[in-house]
Design an enzyme around this catalytic site. Sequence first.
Site, PDB file in Angstrom:
ATOM      1  N   SER A  24      49.484  33.417  13.829  1.00 52.22           N
ATOM      2  CA  SER A  24      48.357  33.005  14.656  1.00 52.22           C
ATOM      3  C   SER A  24      48.830  32.785  16.090  1.00 52.22           C
ATOM      4  O   SER A  24      50.016  32.860  16.386  1.00 52.22           O
ATOM      5  CB  SER A  24      47.756  31.718  14.092  1.00 52.22           C
ATOM      6  OG  SER A  24      48.691  30.665  14.201  1.00 52.22           O
ATOM      7  N   TYR A  25      47.887  32.482  16.966  1.00 50.84           N
ATOM      8  CA  TYR A  25      48.174  32.332  18.390  1.00 50.84           C
ATOM      9  C   TYR A  25      49.302  31.317  18.627  1.00 50.84           C
ATOM     10  O   TYR A  25      49.206  30.168  18.190  1.00 50.84           O
ATOM     11  CB  TYR A  25      46.901  31.873  19.110  1.00 50.84           C
ATOM     12  CG  TYR A  25      47.046  31.837  20.600  1.00 50.84           C
ATOM     13  CD1 TYR A  25      47.185  33.018  21.320  1.00 50.84           C
ATOM     14  CD2 TYR A  25      47.063  30.634  21.284  1.00 50.84           C
ATOM     15  CE1 TYR A  25      47.336  32.992  22.689  1.00 50.84           C
ATOM     16  CE2 TYR A  25      47.211  30.602  22.660  1.00 50.84           C
ATOM     17  CZ  TYR A  25      47.345  31.783  23.353  1.00 50.84           C
ATOM     18  OH  TYR A  25      47.506  31.759  24.700  1.00 50.84           O
TER      19      TYR A  25
END
Length: 508
Positions: A24-25
């Site tokens: 994820s980010y």
Amino acid sequence: TKLGLSASRAMRVAEDLYTAGYISYPRTDNTVYPPSLGLKRILEKLKDSEFKDEAEELLSQERIRPSRGKTQTTDHPPIYPTEAATRKKLKGDKWKIYELVVRRFMATVAPPAKAELSDATLDVNGEEFKAKGYRMLYLGWKKYYPYFKINEFFLPTLVTGEEVVLKEVLSEKKMTQPPRRYTQGSLLQEMERLSLGTKSTRHDIIQKLYDRKYAEGNDLVPTPSGVAVAESLNRHAQIVTDSKMTAQLEKDMDEIANGQASLQEVVTESQEMLSNILDTLEANREQIGTEIRKALESQHFIGKCPDCDSDLKTIRTRFGKTFIGCSGYPDCKRTYPMPGGAKVETTDEVCATCKAPMVRVIRRGQPVIVHCLDPDCESNQERTKIGICPQCSNDLRVVYSRAGKRFIGCAGYPDCTQTYPLPQYGRFSADGETCPECGAPILLISMRGRAWQSCVNLDCPTRKKSKKKTTKKKTAKKKTTKKTASKAKKTAAASESPAKTDADKSQQ
Ligand SMILES: [Zn+2]
Ligand SMILES: [Zn+2]
Ligand SMILES: [Zn+2]
Ligand SMILES: [Zn+2]
């Protein structure tokens, strides 16, 4: 960092993994999983990766209780794996970072670790001695996150009042150790502790220290200009160097995000703060400027000019080349070339022959040499002389390419382009002996505790001959010749080919 990556490199790799859909980010400070995330679903996915066993183990828990970190933000969830991957698919640094993210994720959904702490106070002739024990009972999350060592220390079970045998009394003298230099990893942690920057900006801030030459090396050794900037600002504008100011700004921005402060309030407050700082800086402008300029000069100072006694300093041209020039320019036009591929340090000595400064020249893997700054000085001619050129009878000398690679070049250059390679590590010496076959000098090379003699000419018939002979007969004596010859060949091959060094030389 422990994985052997710089902070900014790690962030770049993480961003690659993010854009490729594996994690994820990554630019987030959040350490609390939002309830919507679906931790079980992520673990199910990991069953297709190399962490299959671990994922299944974690899924078999009755309930998954994720740990909660201190920082909760709403912008992005904490970093978690979004896709299963294998070591083969990702490779190298990408795999290292991916594995770290997966292991960290698994650790946060694993049960807590349990350890037993014990304390004992012993009375030895009225003196109190203390002992502490630490024993892992249950590894819990530590099983999935093996990035640090567990130091167990066992104490036997003791009953109050029990007598134990005194084996030995040791008195140890310990000095307090100065704190260690920050690594990029420990500096990141310290910045986080002081609330300086955010996860997405901290590694950029550290990179700036390098880009502006305020610090160098893996353990962030400050340069004279780095020290000067910090000291000068500390003296004249302490508010800038105080970590609280930046931390306050970060906190204010978080408050806007959380709706605890209005944009207008924070902007007004920051404007006031910044205009105060500007006033302070403006008032001390000249002093700060002078102090930093002085430090920069000392960073570039090489020694005194033998012609006019002004300072000689390193100068960088617009095209990125560096040389050493006199600060008395344009009245004095004295210049020296920069020793190729080396770190140059000043000494207090001047050359007895030409009065140019003596410098300490440090090249990776090579012995440190102190010599006259002027490569044409007689003292250097003598020092670097290796022998006589078989082509033109000029001197053969040790020369350094711009990249700091050493080789043998002819003093008759550019008329004579004869060169020979040199090993890039270790020491060598020449006693004037020349090869009976090709006329090139013979060197005594020593490296890693071994020494051997060899003709510097890679194409010399003596090198080929000694090899051929050993393949025919296997006498003990010939065997050793073969060994040294092939070793010498290996190191020579590792150095640059004559054709290439020639090109380098012409750039000098
Ligand atoms: Zn000068
Ligand atoms: Zn000299
Ligand atoms: Zn020559
Ligand atoms: Zn030879």
